[in-house]
Design a protein around this motif. Structure first.
Motif, PDB file in Angstrom:
ATOM      1  N   UNK A  77       0.896  -1.191  -0.071  1.00 24.58           N
ATOM      2  CA  UNK A  77      -0.076  -0.005   0.073  1.00 24.58           C
ATOM      3  C   UNK A  77       0.861   1.354   0.109  1.00 24.58           C
ATOM      4  N   UNK A  78       2.258   1.031   0.230  1.00 23.55           N
ATOM      5  CA  UNK A  78       3.185   2.168  -0.073  1.00 23.55           C
ATOM      6  C   UNK A  78       3.385   2.927  -1.408  1.00 23.55           C
ATOM      7  N   UNK A  79       3.223   3.879  -1.718  1.00 26.19           N
ATOM      8  CA  UNK A  79       3.435   4.787  -2.991  1.00 26.19           C
ATOM      9  C   UNK A  79       4.674   5.432  -2.972  1.00 26.19           C
ATOM     10  N   UNK A  80       5.464   5.269  -3.958  1.00 26.89           N
ATOM     11  CA  UNK A  80       6.746   5.916  -4.263  1.00 26.89           C
ATOM     12  C   UNK A  80       6.882   6.925  -5.171  1.00 26.89           C
ATOM     13  N   UNK A  81       7.204   8.209  -4.929  1.00 30.37           N
ATOM     14  CA  UNK A  81       7.281   9.328  -5.917  1.00 30.37           C
ATOM     15  C   UNK A  81       8.653   9.675  -5.865  1.00 30.37           C
ATOM     16  N   UNK A 100       8.137   2.638  -8.857  1.00 27.95           N
ATOM     17  CA  UNK A 100       7.708   4.075  -8.314  1.00 27.95           C
ATOM     18  C   UNK A 100       6.617   4.412  -9.353  1.00 27.95           C
ATOM     19  N   UNK A 101       5.689   5.190  -8.387  1.00 26.84           N
ATOM     20  CA  UNK A 101       4.385   5.531  -8.999  1.00 26.84           C
ATOM     21  C   UNK A 101       4.219   6.863  -9.498  1.00 26.84           C
ATOM     22  N   UNK A 102       5.537   7.388  -9.869  1.00 27.30           N
ATOM     23  CA  UNK A 102       5.634   8.815 -10.571  1.00 27.30           C
ATOM     24  C   UNK A 102       6.808   9.358 -10.174  1.00 27.30           C
ATOM     25  N   UNK A 119      -2.833  12.807  -5.389  1.00 23.52           N
ATOM     26  CA  UNK A 119      -2.877  11.967  -6.482  1.00 23.52           C
ATOM     27  C   UNK A 119      -2.633  10.636  -6.037  1.00 23.52           C
ATOM     28  N   UNK A 120      -1.385  10.561  -5.793  1.00 22.76           N
ATOM     29  CA  UNK A 120      -0.474   9.115  -5.529  1.00 22.76           C
ATOM     30  C   UNK A 120      -1.129   8.600  -4.227  1.00 22.76           C
TER      31      UNK A 120
END
Length: 226
Positions: A77-81, A100-102, A119-120
Motif C-alpha cells: 500500500x506504500x506509493x513511491x514518488x 515508482x508511481x511517478x 493524487x498518488x
C-alpha cells in the motif's frame, strides 16, 4: 490523513517539504530519512501512504530503496514518488521500472507538491501527460543499446489484450490522458478508463506508470516519430 515519508540527504530540502506538507490539513509527515537504507526501514516501521524519494542519496540510493519498497509484499500500500531533475531521464525511467508511481522535479510549485501527494495516495500514477511525453521523448531518442531492457524471464501477458486494449496501451505510452484517449477513439472517458483498467489488470501493472514501462518493454509503445 495522508501519511508521508520524506527521503532526501539534504536537510534543508526536507525541512522545506515538511513545512509545506504539514501546512495542509489532510497531509502529515510521519518521518524523514537521509539515505535509502533508512527510508526502507522507516517505510516498514511507519507504513506511510506516500514516500517522496530522492534518487541520489549516500550509502543506499533512491533507486535501490524504491525497488526494495515496491517489491515488499508488506508494503503493497506504500506509493513511491521519486524526486529528480529534468536532466536525469534515464534514472527516472529506471525508477518507474523499479515500481515508482511517478516522479516530481524538485523545483515544482508548492500547490503542485500537495496535489501530487493527494493524487498518488489515491492510487493514481503521477504522470502528467506533458511531462510523460518529455520523458518518453528522451527515452526513445536514446540509442537502442542504451534503452532499458526487460529482465530475462519476465514477460507480460500481452497476448491476452484485445486489439482495442493494445491500442489504448499504446496511447497511454504516448502520454495521453484518459480524456485524450476518449477523444482519439471517439468513446466516453469512462469507457477509456475501463479499457485502461482492464489492460493494467491483464498486464499486472500496479498503476499507470507501470503500464507505460510495460508498453515499452513489450513493443506496445508507439513508434518514434521523425
Amino acid at each position: 490523513m495522508i501519511r508521508v515519508l520524506l527521503a532526501d540527504d539534504q536537510a534543508l530540502l526536507r525541512a522545506g517539504f515538511r513545512m509545506l506538507l504539514d501546512s495542509a490539513a489532510d497531509i502529515e509527515v510521519v518521518g524523514e530519512a537521509a539515505n535509502g537504507g533508512t527510508a526502507v526501514a522507516l517505510a516498514r516501521e511507519l507504513l506511510p501512504d506516500v514516500v517522496l524519494m530522492d534518487l541520489r542519496m549516500p550509502e543506499v540510493d533512491g533507486l535501490t530503496a524504491t525497488r526494495k519498497i515496491t517489491s515488499d509484499p508488506q508494503l503493497a500500500g506504500v506509493r513511491v514518488v521519486v524526486l529528480t531533475t529534468f536532466d536525469d531521464d534515464q534514472s527516472v525511467f529506471s525508477a518507474l521500472r523499479a515500481g515508482a508511481s511517478g516522479f516530481l522535479v524538485k523545483d515544482l510549485e508548492p500547490d503542485e507538491l500537495l496535489q501530487a501527494v493527494r493524487v498518488v495516495s489515491r492510487g493514481d500514477a503521477l504522470l502528467a501527460p506533458s511531462v510523460t511525453r518529455a520523458l518518453i521523448g528522451a527515452f526513445t531518442a536514446a540509442p537502442a543499446s542504451a534503452a532499458p531492457r526487460q529482465p530475462a524471464g519476465r514477460t507480460a501477458p500481452v497476448a491476452s489484450l484485445t486489439e482495442r486494449e493494445r491500442e489504448v496501451v499504446s496511447l497511454v505510452a504516448a502520454g495521453l490522458s484518459n480524456e485524450e484517449i476518449a477523444t482519439r477513439l471517439v468513446v466516453s472517458p469512462l469507457t477509456a478508463k475501463t479499457h485502461v483498467s482492464r489492460a493494467m489488470t491483464k498486464l499486472g501493472a500496479r498503476d499507470r506508470a507501470q503500464l507505460v514501462v510495460i508498453a515499452y518493454e513489450n513493443g506496445l509503445a508507439p513508434p518514434r516519430q521523425g
